[in-house]
Write a protein that holds these residues in place. Structure first.
Motif, PDB file in Angstrom:
ATOM      1  N   GLY A 124       0.639  -0.895   0.100  1.00  0.00           N
ATOM      2  CA  GLY A 124       0.082   0.220   0.528  1.00  0.00           C
ATOM      3  C   GLY A 124       0.478   1.011   0.038  1.00  0.00           C
ATOM      4  O   GLY A 124       0.545   1.847  -0.828  1.00  0.00           O
ATOM      5  N   ALA A 125       1.970   1.393   0.761  1.00  0.00           N
ATOM      6  CA  ALA A 125       2.503   2.310   0.774  1.00  0.00           C
ATOM      7  C   ALA A 125       3.278   2.805  -0.370  1.00  0.00           C
ATOM      8  O   ALA A 125       3.214   3.483  -1.285  1.00  0.00           O
ATOM      9  CB  ALA A 125       4.069   2.094   2.110  1.00  0.00           C
ATOM     10  N   PHE A 126       3.843   1.563  -0.971  1.00  0.00           N
ATOM     11  CA  PHE A 126       4.266   1.521  -2.164  1.00  0.00           C
ATOM     12  C   PHE A 126       3.638   1.967  -3.419  1.00  0.00           C
ATOM     13  O   PHE A 126       3.826   3.028  -4.824  1.00  0.00           O
ATOM     14  CB  PHE A 126       5.150   0.528  -2.630  1.00  0.00           C
ATOM     15  N   ALA A 127       2.580   1.467  -3.493  1.00  0.00           N
ATOM     16  CA  ALA A 127       1.151   1.818  -4.307  1.00  0.00           C
ATOM     17  C   ALA A 127       0.595   3.949  -4.176  1.00  0.00           C
ATOM     18  O   ALA A 127       0.808   4.549  -5.085  1.00  0.00           O
ATOM     19  CB  ALA A 127       0.368   1.495  -4.146  1.00  0.00           C
ATOM     20  N   ALA A 128       0.965   4.098  -2.539  1.00  0.00           N
ATOM     21  CA  ALA A 128       0.540   5.652  -2.847  1.00  0.00           C
ATOM     22  C   ALA A 128       1.387   6.129  -3.410  1.00  0.00           C
ATOM     23  O   ALA A 128       1.488   7.831  -3.743  1.00  0.00           O
ATOM     24  CB  ALA A 128       0.460   5.880  -0.761  1.00  0.00           C
ATOM     25  N   ALA A 129       3.128   5.998  -2.249  1.00  0.00           N
ATOM     26  CA  ALA A 129       3.994   6.176  -2.708  1.00  0.00           C
ATOM     27  C   ALA A 129       3.875   7.177  -4.386  1.00  0.00           C
ATOM     28  O   ALA A 129       4.620   8.075  -5.142  1.00  0.00           O
ATOM     29  CB  ALA A 129       5.372   5.898  -2.709  1.00  0.00           C
ATOM     30  N   LEU A 130       3.652   5.509  -6.060  1.00  0.00           N
ATOM     31  CA  LEU A 130       4.039   6.268  -6.748  1.00  0.00           C
ATOM     32  C   LEU A 130       2.645   6.954  -7.326  1.00  0.00           C
ATOM     33  O   LEU A 130       3.165   8.059  -8.159  1.00  0.00           O
ATOM     34  CB  LEU A 130       3.252   5.078  -7.209  1.00  0.00           C
ATOM     35  N   LEU A 131       1.801   7.196  -6.391  1.00  0.00           N
ATOM     36  CA  LEU A 131       0.509   8.018  -7.172  1.00  0.00           C
ATOM     37  C   LEU A 131       0.621   9.000  -7.351  1.00  0.00           C
ATOM     38  O   LEU A 131      -0.023  10.302  -7.450  1.00  0.00           O
ATOM     39  CB  LEU A 131      -0.739   7.834  -6.480  1.00  0.00           C
ATOM     40  N   VAL A 132       1.732   9.497  -5.689  1.00  0.00           N
ATOM     41  CA  VAL A 132       1.900  11.175  -5.585  1.00  0.00           C
ATOM     42  C   VAL A 132       2.819  11.196  -6.680  1.00  0.00           C
ATOM     43  O   VAL A 132       2.588  12.821  -6.433  1.00  0.00           O
ATOM     44  CB  VAL A 132       2.090  11.195  -3.539  1.00  0.00           C
ATOM     45  N   GLY A 133       3.755  10.651  -6.332  1.00  0.00           N
ATOM     46  CA  GLY A 133       4.997  10.705  -7.496  1.00  0.00           C
ATOM     47  C   GLY A 133       3.972  11.020  -9.031  1.00  0.00           C
ATOM     48  O   GLY A 133       4.467  11.670  -9.503  1.00  0.00           O
ATOM     49  N   ALA A 134       2.898   9.704  -9.274  1.00  0.00           N
ATOM     50  CA  ALA A 134       2.086  11.114 -10.829  1.00  0.00           C
ATOM     51  C   ALA A 134       1.704  11.822 -10.475  1.00  0.00           C
ATOM     52  O   ALA A 134       1.760  12.500 -11.562  1.00  0.00           O
ATOM     53  CB  ALA A 134       1.408   9.651 -10.728  1.00  0.00           C
ATOM     54  N   HIS A 135       1.718  11.879  -9.336  1.00  0.00           N
ATOM     55  CA  HIS A 135      -0.226  13.448  -9.508  1.00  0.00           C
ATOM     56  C   HIS A 135       1.215  14.463  -9.477  1.00  0.00           C
ATOM     57  O   HIS A 135       1.271  15.805 -10.309  1.00  0.00           O
ATOM     58  CB  HIS A 135      -0.764  13.679  -8.141  1.00  0.00           C
ATOM     59  N   SER A 136       2.400  14.445  -8.639  1.00  0.00           N
ATOM     60  CA  SER A 136       3.127  15.150  -8.717  1.00  0.00           C
ATOM     61  C   SER A 136       4.509  15.954 -10.100  1.00  0.00           C
ATOM     62  O   SER A 136       4.163  17.315 -10.751  1.00  0.00           O
ATOM     63  CB  SER A 136       4.317  15.240  -8.042  1.00  0.00           C
ATOM     64  N   TYR A 137       4.235  14.534 -10.750  1.00  0.00           N
ATOM     65  CA  TYR A 137       4.869  14.974 -12.059  1.00  0.00           C
ATOM     66  C   TYR A 137       3.853  15.375 -13.427  1.00  0.00           C
ATOM     67  O   TYR A 137       4.239  16.185 -14.019  1.00  0.00           O
ATOM     68  CB  TYR A 137       4.837  13.035 -12.556  1.00  0.00           C
ATOM     69  N   VAL A 138       2.067  15.081 -12.851  1.00  0.00           N
ATOM     70  CA  VAL A 138       1.714  15.053 -14.522  1.00  0.00           C
ATOM     71  C   VAL A 138       1.389  17.472 -13.710  1.00  0.00           C
ATOM     72  O   VAL A 138       1.446  18.180 -14.606  1.00  0.00           O
ATOM     73  CB  VAL A 138      -0.002  14.511 -14.095  1.00  0.00           C
ATOM     74  N   ASP A 139       0.975  17.722 -12.880  1.00  0.00           N
ATOM     75  CA  ASP A 139       1.035  18.748 -12.096  1.00  0.00           C
ATOM     76  C   ASP A 139       2.238  19.859 -12.490  1.00  0.00           C
ATOM     77  O   ASP A 139       2.049  21.146 -12.803  1.00  0.00           O
ATOM     78  CB  ASP A 139       0.373  18.763 -10.531  1.00  0.00           C
ATOM     79  N   GLY A 140       3.701  18.618 -12.214  1.00  0.00           N
ATOM     80  CA  GLY A 140       4.989  19.997 -12.132  1.00  0.00           C
ATOM     81  C   GLY A 140       5.187  20.669 -11.229  1.00  0.00           C
ATOM     82  O   GLY A 140       6.268  21.281 -10.952  1.00  0.00           O
ATOM     83  N   ASP A 141       4.791  19.864  -9.722  1.00  0.00           N
ATOM     84  CA  ASP A 141       5.214  20.642  -8.472  1.00  0.00           C
ATOM     85  C   ASP A 141       5.523  19.804  -7.932  1.00  0.00           C
ATOM     86  O   ASP A 141       5.797  18.700  -8.254  1.00  0.00           O
ATOM     87  CB  ASP A 141       3.794  21.398  -8.113  1.00  0.00           C
ATOM     88  N   PRO A 142       6.733  19.765  -6.629  1.00  0.00           N
ATOM     89  CA  PRO A 142       7.269  18.897  -6.154  1.00  0.00           C
ATOM     90  C   PRO A 142       5.882  18.682  -5.287  1.00  0.00           C
ATOM     91  O   PRO A 142       4.897  19.659  -5.126  1.00  0.00           O
ATOM     92  CB  PRO A 142       8.419  19.638  -6.253  1.00  0.00           C
ATOM     93  N   PHE A 143       5.844  17.798  -4.273  1.00  0.00           N
ATOM     94  CA  PHE A 143       5.078  16.721  -3.194  1.00  0.00           C
ATOM     95  C   PHE A 143       5.312  18.094  -2.231  1.00  0.00           C
ATOM     96  O   PHE A 143       6.454  18.049  -1.786  1.00  0.00           O
ATOM     97  CB  PHE A 143       5.465  15.949  -3.215  1.00  0.00           C
ATOM     98  N   VAL A 144       4.284  18.832  -1.570  1.00  0.00           N
ATOM     99  CA  VAL A 144       4.537  19.311  -0.562  1.00  0.00           C
ATOM    100  C   VAL A 144       2.802  18.910  -0.095  1.00  0.00           C
ATOM    101  O   VAL A 144       1.326  18.064  -0.266  1.00  0.00           O
ATOM    102  CB  VAL A 144       4.141  20.943  -0.607  1.00  0.00           C
ATOM    103  N   ALA A 145       2.824  18.563   1.511  1.00  0.00           N
ATOM    104  CA  ALA A 145       2.340  18.221   2.310  1.00  0.00           C
ATOM    105  C   ALA A 145       1.092  19.083   1.762  1.00  0.00           C
ATOM    106  O   ALA A 145      -0.021  18.223   2.098  1.00  0.00           O
ATOM    107  CB  ALA A 145       2.963  18.121   4.150  1.00  0.00           C
ATOM    108  N   ALA A 146       1.336  20.419   1.923  1.00  0.00           N
ATOM    109  CA  ALA A 146      -0.461  21.260   1.652  1.00  0.00           C
ATOM    110  C   ALA A 146      -1.305  20.644   0.431  1.00  0.00           C
ATOM    111  O   ALA A 146      -2.408  21.215   0.279  1.00  0.00           O
ATOM    112  CB  ALA A 146       0.340  22.617   1.611  1.00  0.00           C
ATOM    113  N   ASN A 147      -0.920  19.781  -0.658  1.00  0.00           N
ATOM    114  CA  ASN A 147      -1.309  19.581  -1.755  1.00  0.00           C
ATOM    115  C   ASN A 147      -2.272  18.373  -1.272  1.00  0.00           C
ATOM    116  O   ASN A 147      -2.191  17.342  -2.049  1.00  0.00           O
ATOM    117  CB  ASN A 147      -0.795  19.365  -2.546  1.00  0.00           C
TER     118      ASN A 147
END
Length: 810
Positions: A124-147
């Motif tokens: 689950g942790a691996f899947a969550a990390a991949l999804l968050v990374g994919a979102h960050s990649y699509v949006d072009g913004d680094p991952f921040v807790a505020a998003n």
């Protein structure tokens, strides 16, 4: 299956997990492909998205077609991880984090719970990390807790769906566990039932085998040994025994068995007190005894058994029809080695043993009875025959001789008649005991029947045989107390025969019998050794017996007739039929040489019947041919054996019917010896004969004992005076007085008198003067065959030419 599955359940099997993953890999890309068909993204995005969907479908097709439950766990784990990669790849390829169809692959991720909670959390942790990374990649913004909007949704989705799937898998696993446990319990129950049935089959087979052994094994010891081996082998133990309760119940012996069942230093014939008490305990119980553990047993003190290393025991009583034989007991060094079912089976085996022992005892008793005398317990004739064969075998090895002593109690009939048969039986028992005391243990004492005993022993010489005879005679001549009071003295006539060469028992007995009768002829209390003279006599007797048997079949017997005349009027009264034997090589033989033998062999019955038929038929013919012989009568001699036969009366009636003679024409002559043996024996037969009208004559009167006192009780019609008294008539006063007394007694009783052996005119004259009615003898005519007697009849009714002195009688 991996060891990381939940502890309470094996969860769904790998084949179901693999096929479920396959269907996800086939279904999720179809949704994505539908979305692509509606939205029609740019070509640079369409190609990678289609590639991901097609790859997923290829993997799904492979998994759905796999029917084996052998998909490796690492491969399934990799496919779960690949689903997360597909989600992230679709999100990145679509260029939009809001592409909801991509999240369909996340529904595969909760299958990680199949491999355990730890792997599910990592997955689950691996899947969550991949999804968050994919979102960050699509949006072009680094991952921040505020998003929060970019990653909280997929993470929450994973958490909620994972929790649901985890709960679902737990329920499914629990159901599978319950089903597996039920199947396990059923399998264990069936295995226990199968084991119980197998054990029961082994026990039943053992019972059947013991039953067959009881019929096949003749020796009791062999049967008991086989039974113990069978019982211990069936129960899978090493220690078992049959303990026998000896006569009187004062001790217990080891009948069969070994091992810890018996103390190593115990005497098998006299077992220690602990075994005797155990035997008594088992015999006193109504049911088989089963001891789970001797340490906790309170009904019986098993300290001695525990000292042998025995922890548990089962025992059953062996009870036969005649009482308790003993027990069968099995022991084990293990606690609880025997169940109640084992005890019941042991009791069944004990019952089978009891039946076998009863049968063996019954057969042994029957064998003993068939080979031993019922009164004295001594071996009988059959066993004596067997012993004599063994005696010759031993004598040949020892260069010795076999001696047979045949003993007959002198005057035994007198003892029986005076003291009674019970006293006679007591005497025989006492004499048999004395015989056994004076011979060696290797010798045989047997009773042949009546008052005859036989002793079989091995001797070095005839002198030693005489010494044995002396010891026997001395033992028998000592006074013997009787139950009625007082003492009686008896003696034995002993016949001895010895032989160094093997001979048949019949031959040895025949020779001893001949010697014994020689001893009796010499007086009471004597013994005689069989010699060559006796052998020759025995040979002649044997040959005569053989010839006699053939003579009956070959019709070598002849009937001679001696006339009987009326002394007063010189008229022919009748004839006495006398049998003769026309023996080849010997001529005509008189009855004195063969009649006794015919009685001993039983040939007297057919011979007597033949004489009766021939004589009545011949006289009937003469009565018809010669008018002056119309009243001719005939007398026929009969023996006690003939009178004792039930068929005799019928034979007399048949002879009269065939010949046509009137019953009064026929007379039957009996001797005093017949009356002396048993006056009551022929009485009923004689009375029945006289009831027919047949006359009865007492032959050889005056030569027996106590005949005058018995005369009044015997159904007779006439007395024949013996020739021994007739010889002195007219010359000796004593003979004249005796004949006169006989005639007077006969007259007073209303009986006729006929004198035998009249040879001189003086005798005939004296008989006429005394009032004797009839006479026969050489003075008138010798016994003649039928042809000669016909010549006498043809001469007329007058007397034959007699000397002058005889003529004066007229």
């Amino acid at each position: 299956m991996p060891a990381s599955h939940p502890a309470h359940s094996p969860a769904p099997d790998r084949r179901r997990v693999a096929r479920s993953l396959g269907w996800f890999y086939l279904g999720a890309p179809l949704v994505a492909e539908g979305w692509l068909a509606v939205e029609t993204p740019r070509a640079d995005r369409l190609v990678p998205m289609l590639a991901i969907c097609l790859l997923a479908q290829v993997l799904g097709g492979v998994l759905v077609r796999d029917n084996e439950d052998a998909v490796p766990a690492p491969l399934l784990k990799g496919l779960l991880t690949l689903a997360s990669v597909f989600v992230a790849g679709l999100c990145a390829a679509s260029g939009s984090p809001d592409s909801g169809f991509a999240y369909l692959f996340l529904w595969v991720t909760p299958y990680a719970f199949y491999f355990g909670l730890r792997h599910a959390i990592v997955q689950g942790a691996f899947a969550a990390a991949l999804l968050v990374g994919a979102h960050s990649y699509v949006d072009g913004d680094p991952f921040v807790a505020a998003n929060v909007a970019q990653w909280v949704v997929p993470v929450a989705t994973l958490a909620v769906v994972g929790a649901l799937v985890h709960r679902l898998l737990s329920e499914v696993g629990r159901a599978d566990f319950d089903r597996a446990r039920s199947e396990t319990e059923r399998a264990e129950l069936e295995a226990g039932r199968a084991a119980s049935e197998a054990g029961r089959a082994r026990r039943e087979a053992a019972m059947g085998r013991l039953g067959r052994m009881a019929l096949r094994v003749p020796d009791r010891q062999a049967l008991l040994d086989e039974a113990v081996a069978l019982i211990t082998g069936t129960l899978g133990i090493a220690d078992g025994a049959v303990l026998e309760l000896t006569a009187g119940g004062d001790r217990v012996r080891l009948a069969a068995g070994a091992g810890a069942a018996i103390a190593p230093d115990a005497d098998p014939e006299h077992l220690p007190n602990s075994d005797r008490l155990l035997t008594g305990w088992v015999l006193a119980a109504d049911e088989p005894v089963v001891v789970w553990e001797w340490a906790s047993e309170r009904r019986f003190d098993g300290a001695a058994l525990r000292g042998r290393g025995i922890r548990s025991t089962a025992g059953a009583a062996i009870r036969g029809r005649t009482g308790a034989f003993g027990i069968v007991a099995v022991h084990s060094a293990a606690v609880g080695a025997f169940s109640a079912e084992d005890g019941q089976w042991l009791a069944s085996m004990a019952d089978l043993l009891a039946s076998a022992l009863d049968r063996e005892e019954s057969e042994a008793r029957m064998r003993h009875q068939s080979l031993h005398d019922a009164l004295t317990g001594l071996p009988n004739r059959s066993l004596f025959y067997d012993r004599i064969e063994h005696a010759f075998a031993r004598a040949q090895r020892a260069d010795a001789r076999v001696a047979v002593f045949l003993l007959d109690v002198d005057q035994f009939k007198t003892i029986n008649d005076s003291l009674g048969h019970e006293a006679g039986d007591d005497l025989l028992v006492a004499l048999s005991a004395r015989l056994q005391h004076v011979v060696r243990g290797s010798d045989t004492v047997a009773r042949l029947g009546g008052d005859e005993f036989v002793v079989l022993c091995e001797v070095e010489s005839e002198a030693e045989a005489f010494a044995v005879a002396e010891r026997i005679a001395d033992a028998w001549e000592r006074p013997i107390p009787v139950a009625a009071g007082g003492e009686i003295f008896v003696s034995a006539s002993i016949g001895i025969t010895t032989s160094a060469r093997p001979q048949s028992a019949e031959t040895m007995l025949r020779e001893a019998d001949a010697a014994m009768y020689r001893a009796k002829d010499g007086g009471r209390g004597r013994y005689e050794l069989f010699d060559e003279e006796m052998r020759q006599h025995a040979f002649v007797r044997l040959r005569t017996e053989s010839d006699l048997r053939r003579a009956v079949d070959r019709e070598q017997f002849r009937v001679h007739y001696q006339p009987i005349f009326d002394v007063a009027v010189h008229r022919l009264l009748g004839v006495e039929a006398l049998v003769r034997w026309d023996r080849p090589g010997n001529g005509i033989v008189g009855p004195g040489e063969f009649i006794e033998l015919t009685e001993e062999t039983g040939l007297i019955a057919p011979l007597g019947r033949w004489v009766l038929d021939r004589a009545t038929a011949q006289v009937a013919e003469w009565r018809e041919r010669f008018p002056h012989a119309a009243d001719l009568g005939v007398t026929v001699n009969v023996s006690g054996r003939q009178l004792a036969r039930p068929e005799f009366l019928g034979e007399v009636e048949a002879a009269l019917d065939r010949s046509g003679l009137e019953p009064g024409t026929l007379g039957l002559e009996i001797t005093e010896s017949v009356l002396l043996k048993d006056a009551s024996l022929p009485r009923s037969t004689l009375e029945a004969v006289r009831a027919l009208g047949v006359r009865v004559l007492l032959d050889d009167f005056g030569t027996g004992y106590s005949s005058l006192s018995r005369l009044k009780g015997i159904p007779v019609d006439a007395i024949k005076v013996d020739r021994s008294f007739v010889d002195g008539l007219g010359a000796e006063e004593d003979d004249t007085a005796i004949v006169s007394a006989i005639v007077d007694i006969a007259d007073s009783l209303g009986l006729g008198t006929i004198a035998e052996g009249v040879e001189t005119p003086d005798q005939l004259e004296a008989l006429h003067g005394l009032g004797c009615q009839g006479a026969q003898g050489y003075l008138f005519a010798k016994p003649m065959d039928a042809a000669e007697f016909e010549e006498l009849l043809a001469a007329g009714p007058s007397l034959p030419q007699l000397p002058a002195a005889a003529a004066r009688v007229a």
